[in-house]
Design a protein around this motif. Structure first.
Motif, PDB file in Angstrom:
ATOM      1  N   THR A 286       0.894  -1.083   0.019  1.00  0.00           N
ATOM      2  CA  THR A 286       0.161   0.191   0.001  1.00  0.00           C
ATOM      3  C   THR A 286       0.913   1.246   0.069  1.00  0.00           C
ATOM      4  OG1 THR A 286      -1.704  -1.080   1.165  1.00  0.00           O
ATOM      5  CG2 THR A 286      -1.753   1.276   1.227  1.00  0.00           C
ATOM      6  N   VAL A 287       0.563   2.166  -0.750  1.00  0.00           N
ATOM      7  CA  VAL A 287       1.083   3.458  -0.971  1.00  0.00           C
ATOM      8  C   VAL A 287       0.167   4.481  -0.601  1.00  0.00           C
ATOM      9  CG1 VAL A 287       2.134   5.509  -2.227  1.00  0.00           C
ATOM     10  CG2 VAL A 287       2.972   2.886  -2.392  1.00  0.00           C
ATOM     11  N   THR A 288       0.468   5.261   0.631  1.00  0.00           N
ATOM     12  CA  THR A 288      -0.528   6.338   0.896  1.00  0.00           C
ATOM     13  C   THR A 288       0.191   7.514   0.332  1.00  0.00           C
ATOM     14  OG1 THR A 288      -1.351   5.431   2.540  1.00  0.00           O
ATOM     15  CG2 THR A 288      -1.757   7.991   2.517  1.00  0.00           C
ATOM     16  N   PHE A 289      -0.319   8.285  -0.789  1.00  0.00           N
ATOM     17  CA  PHE A 289       0.198   9.336  -1.455  1.00  0.00           C
ATOM     18  C   PHE A 289      -0.561  10.677  -1.253  1.00  0.00           C
ATOM     19  CE2 PHE A 289       0.384  11.887  -5.429  1.00  0.00           C
ATOM     20  CZ  PHE A 289       1.470  11.493  -5.919  1.00  0.00           C
ATOM     21  N   TYR A 290       0.130  11.382  -0.342  1.00  0.00           N
ATOM     22  CA  TYR A 290      -0.544  12.827   0.212  1.00  0.00           C
ATOM     23  C   TYR A 290       0.096  13.882  -0.130  1.00  0.00           C
ATOM     24  CZ  TYR A 290       2.772  11.679   4.107  1.00  0.00           C
ATOM     25  OH  TYR A 290       3.984  11.622   4.976  1.00  0.00           O
ATOM     26  N   SER A 291      -0.704  14.751  -0.043  1.00  0.00           N
ATOM     27  CA  SER A 291      -0.199  16.163  -0.507  1.00  0.00           C
ATOM     28  C   SER A 291      -0.813  17.419   0.348  1.00  0.00           C
ATOM     29  CB  SER A 291      -0.388  16.360  -2.159  1.00  0.00           C
ATOM     30  OG  SER A 291       0.363  17.532  -2.525  1.00  0.00           O
ATOM     31  N   GLN A 292      -1.179  18.566  -0.479  1.00  0.00           N
ATOM     32  CA  GLN A 292      -1.556  19.675   0.132  1.00  0.00           C
ATOM     33  C   GLN A 292      -2.889  19.686   1.080  1.00  0.00           C
ATOM     34  OE1 GLN A 292       0.996  21.095   0.322  1.00  0.00           O
ATOM     35  NE2 GLN A 292       2.055  20.538  -1.587  1.00  0.00           N
ATOM     36  N   GLY A 293      -3.756  18.793   0.607  1.00  0.00           N
ATOM     37  CA  GLY A 293      -4.968  18.573   1.344  1.00  0.00           C
ATOM     38  C   GLY A 293      -4.661  18.042   2.844  1.00  0.00           C
ATOM     39  N   ILE A 294      -3.646  17.428   2.986  1.00  0.00           N
ATOM     40  CA  ILE A 294      -3.195  17.021   4.042  1.00  0.00           C
ATOM     41  C   ILE A 294      -2.238  18.227   5.039  1.00  0.00           C
ATOM     42  CG2 ILE A 294      -1.869  15.488   5.517  1.00  0.00           C
ATOM     43  CD1 ILE A 294      -4.378  14.051   4.472  1.00  0.00           C
ATOM     44  N   ASN A 295      -1.248  18.492   4.133  1.00  0.00           N
ATOM     45  CA  ASN A 295      -0.381  19.638   4.957  1.00  0.00           C
ATOM     46  C   ASN A 295      -0.746  20.833   5.193  1.00  0.00           C
ATOM     47  OD1 ASN A 295       1.673  17.420   4.429  1.00  0.00           O
ATOM     48  ND2 ASN A 295       2.281  18.267   2.318  1.00  0.00           N
ATOM     49  N   GLN A 296      -1.680  21.232   4.270  1.00  0.00           N
ATOM     50  CA  GLN A 296      -1.967  22.738   4.489  1.00  0.00           C
ATOM     51  C   GLN A 296      -3.326  22.998   5.431  1.00  0.00           C
ATOM     52  OE1 GLN A 296      -2.851  24.152   0.327  1.00  0.00           O
ATOM     53  NE2 GLN A 296      -0.834  25.009   0.393  1.00  0.00           N
ATOM     54  N   SER A 297      -2.874  22.607   6.757  1.00  0.00           N
ATOM     55  CA  SER A 297      -3.989  22.461   7.821  1.00  0.00           C
ATOM     56  C   SER A 297      -3.300  22.906   9.326  1.00  0.00           C
ATOM     57  CB  SER A 297      -4.392  21.127   7.882  1.00  0.00           C
ATOM     58  OG  SER A 297      -5.157  20.802   8.846  1.00  0.00           O
ATOM     59  N   ALA A 298      -4.205  23.577   9.908  1.00  0.00           N
ATOM     60  CA  ALA A 298      -3.700  23.896  11.136  1.00  0.00           C
ATOM     61  C   ALA A 298      -3.283  22.591  12.109  1.00  0.00           C
ATOM     62  CB  ALA A 298      -4.949  24.582  11.889  1.00  0.00           C
ATOM     63  N   THR A 299      -3.781  21.377  11.583  1.00  0.00           N
ATOM     64  CA  THR A 299      -3.190  20.132  12.336  1.00  0.00           C
ATOM     65  C   THR A 299      -2.527  19.118  11.367  1.00  0.00           C
ATOM     66  OG1 THR A 299      -5.369  19.064  11.881  1.00  0.00           O
ATOM     67  CG2 THR A 299      -4.978  20.160  14.029  1.00  0.00           C
ATOM     68  N   GLY A 300      -1.754  19.935  10.269  1.00  0.00           N
ATOM     69  CA  GLY A 300      -1.171  19.030   9.307  1.00  0.00           C
ATOM     70  C   GLY A 300      -0.261  18.097   9.667  1.00  0.00           C
ATOM     71  N   THR A 301       0.621  18.409  10.729  1.00  0.00           N
ATOM     72  CA  THR A 301       1.442  17.465  11.151  1.00  0.00           C
ATOM     73  C   THR A 301       0.925  16.313  11.775  1.00  0.00           C
ATOM     74  OG1 THR A 301       3.096  19.605  11.664  1.00  0.00           O
ATOM     75  CG2 THR A 301       3.664  17.501  12.618  1.00  0.00           C
ATOM     76  N   ASP A 302       0.097  16.533  12.475  1.00  0.00           N
ATOM     77  CA  ASP A 302      -0.700  15.471  13.205  1.00  0.00           C
ATOM     78  C   ASP A 302      -1.455  14.466  12.224  1.00  0.00           C
ATOM     79  OD1 ASP A 302       0.045  16.149  15.751  1.00  0.00           O
ATOM     80  OD2 ASP A 302      -1.821  16.949  16.242  1.00  0.00           O
TER      81      ASP A 302
END
Length: 882
Positions: A286-302
């Motif tokens: 499984t590859v979880t491919f994640y980008s700005q929808g995850i990162n650009q958030s007030a809780t992005g690191t979490d």
């Protein structure tokens, strides 16, 4: 015998895929580089149009100080004098530098050395803070270093592809097409897209999870708890290679609750949620491919760590087809991180631990080495606003468009005593604020390296001479370093020397605890540097040819060599929208890049989507009385924009989407950064760009129109305009709320052409009662320009008139047809361009469908659409379905 045309092998300057590009001659043609591992010969439409962006229109070609053109010595003397004065009066904390993932690694390295080692200010940050900082923080918490474990080959080998917060079909098209090819080769592969919007990427999805905005961390916490409850953990891997699992699991179990409760809180169907969980459990690759929808958030690191936790719990890290894979947004976001481009980093993946500070200080022989982190991007510009920072050097980026609360950033720079801007373009929102302008080289002229999302270092090679007095950024920075009295430390004569120093630092006292180590390249001379082929770091005595995957041996760069689970309490955004408010999401569109300073020069890249827009659900459109194609106000307490409405069921009700690209040179009022609040992740400092509360209302106008002209004499003075280049001229879409007759007199003055010749002949068509007006100017048998205005926007298409600007002389029947705005043979244009690569319009596609083409393959054979970069394939399928 045909003359030999040289081919330069270089790298694309757009997204983090890092595609290799083969350039013929001086940029007459570009093609994907077959030998490059990132793209294997493919290019997206933006890369394929690179040669359309090489002209010198709008270039910054000469240094300027306070509006006056000067030579480089004068300009760098002025930078140094103002820098010295600021340091003497206010100290090093009053000085800042703001860079960009558009810089080459060598540029970045010199900027960081100058700031953090010799000026003594840690306030060196980058626009990568806006896109990748949360991914960096997540990797460091879990793995002990900023290290992407996987590689692009994993996309070919995975049995499950999870795309979280990524519209890869538009933002990383080459990798998306790689996923398409993998799925075609192995039909059992499953694809899950996690995104509030239904995007073009969903065309590939077996399952789309349109979750509530901000609920990603909750979703992956729920996945971890479900995997534990149903016996799908890799207990051996957890025991032998990780730490902190029980705390993370306990937090996830408390956070997620029952499956039904989790589905309700994520606003998803329980059956869809359960299907995703089962697929994740059953497919180890499984590859979880994640980008700005995850990162650009007030809780992005979490959110990043919630994803990584699920991979660690199932042993899916650094294995073929199995990794948590953060995809970078810019061509050298990772290269900037390698040299300490972020304010909380030092060079060579070192931090502000005392040992690291001492190590870098000794290597550089730095007299003013910083010892504490500097201000991150949002805080940095707040410090400019309140007067703590009084000298700022901005390189290769446009923060007046991209930063949150962009109007406040503009006011901050207006009040800053010294603003130095290094840029290749002469007219950006940020360049307009500069006291000192330094002309930089751009793609085609630059010489250096970049690092892509899979840790692959590639050469960006020049094939053009720098025009005017444009110079490399590292050269200008080093010139200031020498003028400050540090000639030995900044005495490089070629970027190969900068790279060699950077590589040597990466191996300096590196006992293997730092994953980033390219000391195997430190001995490269200029010839070896020029010949450098793509290689994934680390490159050292253990890995002389680079390393495909990290952590495949289960060893991490933490104190105990174990990966860390991070306990996460998922936090949904506070406070639901108020009455009448909607949630604004932001992002990219298919054919544009950042603030359009490069892609906006290519007409064909504005033919797919040529105006700024807001996408909203039909239910919200009805509630707010907005029709498709109508102009709309989008506003909140911070600012307001005016954009074109697009009504689509791809949006969730209560939410809307606005693209990020339009800046002041391209539109009157479309800088969406003005609406984004300066809310940041407390760990990474990355802004929340996907969740802003706004109101949307119809924009009442009395007339709409367009202006076509050979020469751009200025910006239209009206309520709304957006700009696109034309071959041989310029196109403005227009609208106003004032008297149409006054508007046409004012706007007609923008039609014109410099040079000698007979006075223009003006052809007019007027209906004052209806407010209908058309004016065309012809000189020496050539079309000079045209202005069309109509109260209801009943206007002809622009293609035919715009095309006439390339003609040296009009035919008689063409001249007679000018005021009609349509070709004399009555032929209709192709309509909106769907396939930018081959300029195929919607009408031609529909005609072929009616003629019997019933598949994208058939359309490709007839029209070639969809046969190059593949970005238009989702839209072709939609047209076939409709």
């Amino acid at each position: 015998m045909a003359a030999h045309i040289p081919v330069t092998e270089t790298t694309c300057p757009y997204c983090g895929v890092g595609c290799g590009v083969a350039v013929q001659g001086a940029g007459e043609a570009v093609a994907g580089l077959e030998s490059h591992p990132a793209n294997r010969g493919r290019l997206c439409v933006k890369g394929a149009a690179l040669h359309d962006t090489l002209d010198l229109r709008h270039r910054l070609l000469y240094p300027e100080v306070d509006g006056a053109r000067v030579g480089w010595d004068t300009a760098l003397d002025a930078v140094t004098r103002r820098l010295r004065d600021t340091l003497a009066r206010y100290g090093p904390d009053s000085v800042a530098c703001y860079g960009s993932g558009q810089l080459l690694t060598e540029d970045y390295y010199v900027a960081n050395k100058l700031m953090k080692g010799f000026i003594g200010s840690a306030h060196m940050d980058t626009n990568s803070r806006l896109c990748m900082a949360s991914a960096v923080a997540g990797y460091k918490r879990a793995f002990g270093g900023d290290s992407v474990p996987g590689c692009y080959e994993d996309l070919d080998q995975a049995d499950l592809l999870v795309l979280a917060g990524s519209n890869a079909a538009w933002t990383h098209p080459v990798l998306y097409q790689r996923m398409v090819a993998a799925r075609k080769a192995r039909p059992d592969v499953r694809v899950v897209v996690i995104d509030p919007r239904r995007t073009a990427t969903c065309d590939l999805a077996d399952l789309h999870l349109p979750l509530r905005p901000g609920a990603d961390g909750l979703l992956f916490n729920g996945l971890l708890a479900w995997l534990a409850r149903h016996g799908h953990l890799d207990r051996d891997y957890i025991r032998e290679h990780t730490g902190g699992f029980q705390d993370a699991l306990a937090r996830a179990e408390a956070d997620s609750g029952s499956l039904a409760d989790l589905a309700r809180r994520c606003d998803l169907r329980q059956a869809d949620l359960e299907r995703f969980f089962h697929w994740f459990a059953e497919r180890p690759r499984t590859v979880t491919f994640y980008s700005q929808g995850i990162n650009q958030s007030a809780t992005g690191t979490d959110k990043c760590n919630a994803i990584i936790n699920c991979h660690l719990a199932t042993g899916r890290v650094g294995k073929p087809g199995a990794s948590p894979f953060s995809i970078t947004g810019q061509p050298n976001a990772m290269g900037g991180r390698e040299v300490g481009g972020l304010a909380n980093q030092l060079a060579a993946h070192m931090d502000f631990a005392a040992d690291d500070v001492d190590r870098v200080k000794r290597f550089w022989n730095a007299p003013n080495m910083v010892s504490e982190p500097g201000l991150k991007a949002v805080d940095l510009f707040q410090a400019v606003a309140d007067g703590r920072i009084r000298f700022i050097w901005i390189l290769s980026t446009n923060p007046l468009v991209s930063l949150p609360e962009a109007d406040r950033v503009r006011e901050a720079l207006r009040r800053c005593p010294t603003v130095v801007v290094s840029d290749c373009m002469g007219d950006t929102d940020t360049v307009r604020m500069a006291d000192i302008k330094l002309p930089a080289c751009t793609w085609g002229e630059k010489n250096g390296t970049v690092t892509n999302s899979e840790r692959c270092i590639s050469r960006q090679r020049p094939f053009l001479e720098a025009p005017g007095e444009a110079r490399p950024d590292w050269w200008a920075l080093a010139g200031v370093g020498r003028r400050l009295g540090y000639a030995e430390a900044f005495g490089w004569r070629h970027p190969a020397q900068v790279f060699a120093e950077h590589a040597a630092l990466s191996g300096f006292e590196n006992d293997g605890r730092r994953a980033f180590d390219i000391s195997g390249l430190a001995a490269l001379d200029q010839a070896g540097y020029d010949a450098l082929t793509p290689v994934r770091w680390p490159v050292n005595r253990h890995w002389p040819r680079g390393r495909r995957r990290l952590f495949d041996d289960g060893r991490f760069h933490t104190d105990d060599g174990r990966a860390r689970f991070v306990p996460i309490t998922a936090a949904l955004p506070d406070d639901p929208p108020g009455a009448g408010e909607l949630i604004m999401n932001t992002g990219r569109i298919r054919d544009q890049w950042h603030t359009m300073t490069r892609t906006g020069k290519a007409r064909r890249l504005l033919q797919h989507i040529g105006e700024p827009f807001v996408a909203l659900h039909p239910r919200d459109a009805r509630r707010h009385r907005i029709e498709d194609g109508q102009l709309a106000h989008v506003e909140n307490r911070l600012g307001a924009i005016i954009v074109r409405a697009r009504i689509t069921t791809d949006q969730r009700p209560g939410e809307l989407f606005v693209p990020m690209h339009w800046s002041s040179p391209f539109s009157a009022r479309a800088r969406l950064g003005a609406l984004v609040p300066a809310i940041t992740d407390p760990l990474s400092g990355q802004p929340e760009s996907k969740f802003a509360r706004v109101r949307v209302t119809p924009c009442a106008v009395r007339w709409q129109g367009f202006l076509i002209t050979r020469v751009r004499h200025g910006d239209p003075d009206c309520l709304y305009w957006s700009y696109s280049p034309l071959p041989g001229g310029h196109l403005f879409e227009l609208a106003g709320d004032d008297d149409p007759d006054r508007a046409r007199r004012r706007l007609a003055t923008l039609i014109g052409e410099a040079g000698q010749g007979e006075a223009p002949q003006w052809l007019d068509l007027r209906d004052p009662t209806a407010g209908h007006f058309r004016r065309v100017a012809v000189r020496d048998g050539r079309l000079i320009g045209a202005l069309f205005i109509h109260p209801a926007g009943a206007l002809p298409e622009r293609d035919w008139l715009g095309g006439l600007l390339q003609r040296d002389r009009l035919e008689d029947d063409e001249r007679r047809a000018l005021l009609g705005g349509e070709a004399p043979d009555g032929g209709a244009g192709d309509g909106p361009v769907v396939c930018t690569c081959f300029q195929v319009g919607e009408r031609a596609i529909r005609a072929r469908i009616h003629a019997g083409d019933r598949s994208v393959e058939a359309l490709g054979r007839s029209l070639r659409c969809g046969t190059n970069c593949g970005s238009c394939l989702p839209e072709l399928k939609q047209l076939l379905q409709s």
